[in-house]
Design a protein around this motif. Structure first.
Motif, PDB file in Angstrom:
ATOM      1  N   ALA A  21     -11.472 -19.909   1.021  1.00 29.45           N
ATOM      2  CA  ALA A  21     -12.029 -18.599   1.298  1.00 29.45           C
ATOM      3  C   ALA A  21     -13.495 -18.690   1.699  1.00 29.45           C
ATOM      4  O   ALA A  21     -14.044 -17.788   2.331  1.00 29.45           O
ATOM      5  CB  ALA A  21     -11.874 -17.686   0.094  1.00 29.45           C
ATOM      6  N   GLY A  22     -14.166 -19.813   1.337  1.00 26.39           N
ATOM      7  CA  GLY A  22     -15.570 -19.971   1.646  1.00 26.39           C
ATOM      8  C   GLY A  22     -15.827 -20.549   3.020  1.00 26.39           C
ATOM      9  O   GLY A  22     -16.952 -20.649   3.454  1.00 26.39           O
ATOM     10  N   LEU A  23     -14.764 -20.947   3.739  1.00 25.41           N
ATOM     11  CA  LEU A  23     -14.942 -21.552   5.041  1.00 25.41           C
ATOM     12  C   LEU A  23     -15.055 -20.481   6.106  1.00 25.41           C
ATOM     13  O   LEU A  23     -14.379 -19.459   6.047  1.00 25.41           O
ATOM     14  CB  LEU A  23     -13.741 -22.466   5.357  1.00 25.41           C
ATOM     15  N   GLN A 282      -1.319 -13.813  -7.499  1.00 23.24           N
ATOM     16  CA  GLN A 282      -1.422 -12.964  -6.311  1.00 23.24           C
ATOM     17  C   GLN A 282      -1.336 -13.800  -5.033  1.00 23.24           C
ATOM     18  O   GLN A 282      -0.644 -13.427  -4.080  1.00 23.24           O
ATOM     19  CB  GLN A 282      -2.740 -12.188  -6.350  1.00 23.24           C
ATOM     20  N   ARG A 283      -2.037 -14.946  -5.035  1.00 23.47           N
ATOM     21  CA  ARG A 283      -1.995 -15.812  -3.839  1.00 23.47           C
ATOM     22  C   ARG A 283      -0.601 -16.397  -3.663  1.00 23.47           C
ATOM     23  O   ARG A 283      -0.093 -16.501  -2.538  1.00 23.47           O
ATOM     24  CB  ARG A 283      -3.030 -16.929  -3.973  1.00 23.47           C
ATOM     25  N   LEU A 284       0.022 -16.801  -4.746  1.00 24.66           N
ATOM     26  CA  LEU A 284       1.353 -17.410  -4.681  1.00 24.66           C
ATOM     27  C   LEU A 284       2.383 -16.443  -4.104  1.00 24.66           C
ATOM     28  O   LEU A 284       3.268 -16.848  -3.342  1.00 24.66           O
ATOM     29  CB  LEU A 284       1.782 -17.858  -6.081  1.00 24.66           C
ATOM     30  N   LEU A 285       2.266 -15.165  -4.454  1.00 23.36           N
ATOM     31  CA  LEU A 285       3.263 -14.180  -4.034  1.00 23.36           C
ATOM     32  C   LEU A 285       2.830 -13.379  -2.805  1.00 23.36           C
ATOM     33  O   LEU A 285       3.417 -12.351  -2.486  1.00 23.36           O
ATOM     34  CB  LEU A 285       3.579 -13.239  -5.201  1.00 23.36           C
ATOM     35  N   GLY A 286       1.770 -13.851  -2.135  1.00 21.68           N
ATOM     36  CA  GLY A 286       1.391 -13.226  -0.873  1.00 21.68           C
ATOM     37  C   GLY A 286       0.706 -11.890  -1.019  1.00 21.68           C
ATOM     38  O   GLY A 286       0.767 -11.063  -0.098  1.00 21.68           O
ATOM     39  N   LEU A 287       0.038 -11.661  -2.151  1.00 19.23           N
ATOM     40  CA  LEU A 287      -0.643 -10.392  -2.373  1.00 19.23           C
ATOM     41  C   LEU A 287      -2.123 -10.464  -2.009  1.00 19.23           C
ATOM     42  O   LEU A 287      -2.852  -9.505  -2.209  1.00 19.23           O
ATOM     43  CB  LEU A 287      -0.485  -9.973  -3.848  1.00 19.23           C
ATOM     44  N   ASP A 288      -2.553 -11.629  -1.477  1.00 19.92           N
ATOM     45  CA  ASP A 288      -3.938 -11.814  -1.049  1.00 19.92           C
ATOM     46  C   ASP A 288      -3.913 -12.169   0.433  1.00 19.92           C
ATOM     47  O   ASP A 288      -3.773 -13.329   0.811  1.00 19.92           O
ATOM     48  CB  ASP A 288      -4.589 -12.939  -1.872  1.00 19.92           C
ATOM     49  N   GLU A 289      -4.020 -11.172   1.303  1.00 16.71           N
ATOM     50  CA  GLU A 289      -3.882 -11.369   2.742  1.00 16.71           C
ATOM     51  C   GLU A 289      -4.929 -12.334   3.298  1.00 16.71           C
ATOM     52  O   GLU A 289      -4.629 -13.183   4.131  1.00 16.71           O
ATOM     53  CB  GLU A 289      -3.994 -10.016   3.454  1.00 16.71           C
ATOM     54  N   ASP A 290      -6.173 -12.213   2.831  1.00 18.05           N
ATOM     55  CA  ASP A 290      -7.233 -13.057   3.371  1.00 18.05           C
ATOM     56  C   ASP A 290      -6.964 -14.532   3.116  1.00 18.05           C
ATOM     57  O   ASP A 290      -7.326 -15.394   3.923  1.00 18.05           O
ATOM     58  CB  ASP A 290      -8.584 -12.665   2.750  1.00 18.05           C
ATOM     59  N   LEU A 295      -4.443 -20.422   7.142  1.00 11.40           N
ATOM     60  CA  LEU A 295      -3.373 -21.221   7.724  1.00 11.40           C
ATOM     61  C   LEU A 295      -2.844 -20.620   9.019  1.00 11.40           C
ATOM     62  O   LEU A 295      -1.944 -21.181   9.632  1.00 11.40           O
ATOM     63  CB  LEU A 295      -2.215 -21.348   6.720  1.00 11.40           C
ATOM     64  N   GLY A 296      -3.380 -19.469   9.395  1.00  7.11           N
ATOM     65  CA  GLY A 296      -2.876 -18.807  10.584  1.00  7.11           C
ATOM     66  C   GLY A 296      -1.528 -18.157  10.371  1.00  7.11           C
ATOM     67  O   GLY A 296      -0.774 -17.928  11.314  1.00  7.11           O
ATOM     68  N   LEU A 297      -1.200 -17.868   9.112  1.00 10.73           N
ATOM     69  CA  LEU A 297       0.082 -17.248   8.773  1.00 10.73           C
ATOM     70  C   LEU A 297      -0.150 -15.876   8.163  1.00 10.73           C
ATOM     71  O   LEU A 297      -1.247 -15.571   7.688  1.00 10.73           O
ATOM     72  CB  LEU A 297       0.840 -18.134   7.780  1.00 10.73           C
ATOM     73  N   ASP A 298       0.895 -15.065   8.164  1.00 10.96           N
ATOM     74  CA  ASP A 298       0.766 -13.747   7.539  1.00 10.96           C
ATOM     75  C   ASP A 298       0.796 -13.885   6.018  1.00 10.96           C
ATOM     76  O   ASP A 298       1.142 -14.934   5.474  1.00 10.96           O
ATOM     77  CB  ASP A 298       1.902 -12.832   8.012  1.00 10.96           C
ATOM     78  N   GLY A 299       0.450 -12.801   5.338  1.00 10.49           N
ATOM     79  CA  GLY A 299       0.267 -12.853   3.891  1.00 10.49           C
ATOM     80  C   GLY A 299       1.509 -13.174   3.100  1.00 10.49           C
ATOM     81  O   GLY A 299       1.412 -13.655   1.959  1.00 10.49           O
ATOM     82  N   ALA A 300       2.687 -12.961   3.654  1.00  9.87           N
ATOM     83  CA  ALA A 300       3.915 -13.118   2.877  1.00  9.87           C
ATOM     84  C   ALA A 300       4.549 -14.500   3.017  1.00  9.87           C
ATOM     85  O   ALA A 300       5.652 -14.720   2.520  1.00  9.87           O
ATOM     86  CB  ALA A 300       4.925 -12.046   3.289  1.00  9.87           C
ATOM     87  N   TRP A 301       3.870 -15.442   3.659  1.00 15.92           N
ATOM     88  CA  TRP A 301       4.496 -16.746   3.945  1.00 15.92           C
ATOM     89  C   TRP A 301       4.933 -17.473   2.671  1.00 15.92           C
ATOM     90  O   TRP A 301       6.038 -18.028   2.618  1.00 15.92           O
ATOM     91  CB  TRP A 301       3.536 -17.629   4.752  1.00 15.92           C
ATOM     92  N   SER A 302       4.085 -17.450   1.648  1.00 13.47           N
ATOM     93  CA  SER A 302       4.416 -18.191   0.427  1.00 13.47           C
ATOM     94  C   SER A 302       5.543 -17.495  -0.351  1.00 13.47           C
ATOM     95  O   SER A 302       6.424 -18.157  -0.911  1.00 13.47           O
ATOM     96  CB  SER A 302       3.170 -18.329  -0.448  1.00 13.47           C
TER      97      SER A 302
END
Length: 347
Positions: A21-23, A282-290, A295-302
């Motif tokens: 997130a810091g990049l 939240q990140r694991l279940l795609g609840l953090d869009e940013d 990875l250039g993927l949408d939020g729900a990929w994981s």
């Protein structure tokens, strides 16, 4: 920078408390492979030609296995549909050439990650999805209890792998000579062993367990106790497309993290609906869009990965567990349970 070096770099960032997130957005690298897969609408995934546990076709022709589950997980992540996979069965002899030529987008074919394959074949070893070691299976009628008693024996195995080299080293170290009979495909080697053309079969431990399950009378065969090599099996990509390598690597990490956090195919929806406050969940279940944008993927990929194939433990149990090949988790267990499978932090 190779993917392994990137892996170490990512781990170092995590230790320092820094994260993706810091990049800056400019740090993102365009992926020719990802673009090609999206344009094609299908993932070309290189797998074994047919071996229980890793990659095989059932009576209806449907591909199944641990490596196949990884193909499905990647397709779910990048295409939104785990069914959008073209499975390309490749032999040990041609597997790396097929990847280098661009015929497949990724190779997930019970292949050992080695120094030479990393440095001389223009390949990127991505992650270890199965820890194994080379083992021997022989007929009980041979009346041997140890691999050290195989002097003069002939063993069936696949050509184009590290198997022969391992056996030569093992024989030299123990003052014995073990002969080999080579085949291009596992099923050919299994049949030759069954027909008595050789005294046994050798491969990594997972494949040996698979071989035993295909024999007409599995109880006539025994797996000898020695493990004669390290065989970290895993995922290969072509060098030069690091963003694609990141997607493959983090697909593996999602599967491990889901098991660590107790998220399964069955309970993922319930946990997601509960609106968890844990940032990692939240990140694991795609609840953090940013988080997913890196990875250039949408939020729900994981989330799609977990819904498509479950977590790593579920996949292992389905194809290697007590109701399948009966191979104990051992080193393939999570690090928290004495194994070697360890996910990098989702931050």
């Amino acid at each position: 920078m190779t993917s392994l070096r990137k892996l170490a770099y990512a781990a170092a960032l995590a230790v320092c408390g820094l994260g993706a997130a810091g990049l800056p957005a400019e740090a993102q690298v365009k992926s020719a492979t990802l673009d090609a897969v999206k344009k094609r609408g299908e993932l070309n995934c290189g797998v074994d030609t047919g071996i229980p546990g890793f990659a095989f076709q059932d009576s209806t022709g449907k591909w199944k296995g641990l490596d196949v589950a990884y193909c499905r997980a990647i397709a779910a992540a990048v295409l939104g549909d785990a069914e959008k996979v073209k499975y390309v069965g490749v032999t040990t002899k041609v597997r790396f050439t097929v990847l280098q030529s661009g015929e497949i987008d990724v190779l997930i074919r019970d292949s050992t990650l080695t120094f030479t394959r990393d440095t001389q074949l223009n390949l990127s070893p991505i992650a270890v999805n199965f820890y194994a070691g080379q083992a021997f299976m022989v007929k009980k009628s041979l009346k041997v209890a140890s691999s050290k008693e195989l002097n003069g024996a002939t063993i069936c195995m696949l050509t184009g792998a590290t198997l022969e080299l391992n056996i030569a080293d093992y024989g030299a170290a123990n003052g014995i000579k073990i002969n080999s009979l080579l085949f291009d495909k596992p099923e050919e080697a299994f049949a030759a062993a069954e027909a008595g053309r050789c005294d046994g079969y050798s491969d990594d431990s997972g494949s040996v367990a698979a071989a035993r399950s295909t024999m007409k009378t599995p109880d006539d065969w025994m797996i000898l106790p020695e493990i004669i090599s390290k065989e970290p099996l895993g995922i290969f990509a072509r060098e030069g497309d690091e963003k694609w390598g990141d997607i493959l690597k983090w697909t593996h990490m999602i599967l491990l993290t889901a098991e660590e956090m107790g998220v399964t195919k069955a309970n993922a929806d319930q946990i997601k609906a509960s609106k968890p406050v844990d940032p990692f969940m939240q990140r694991l279940l795609g609840l953090d869009e940013d988080f997913s944008k890196q990875l250039g993927l949408d939020g729900a990929w994981s989330y799609r990965i977990i819904k498509a194939v479950g977590n790593y433990g579920e996949i292992y149990d389905e194809y290697f567990g007590p109701k399948a090949l009966g191979l104990p988790r051992g080193t393939n267990n999570l690090w928290t349970k004495g194994g070697l499978q360890y996910a990098l932090p989702l931050r």
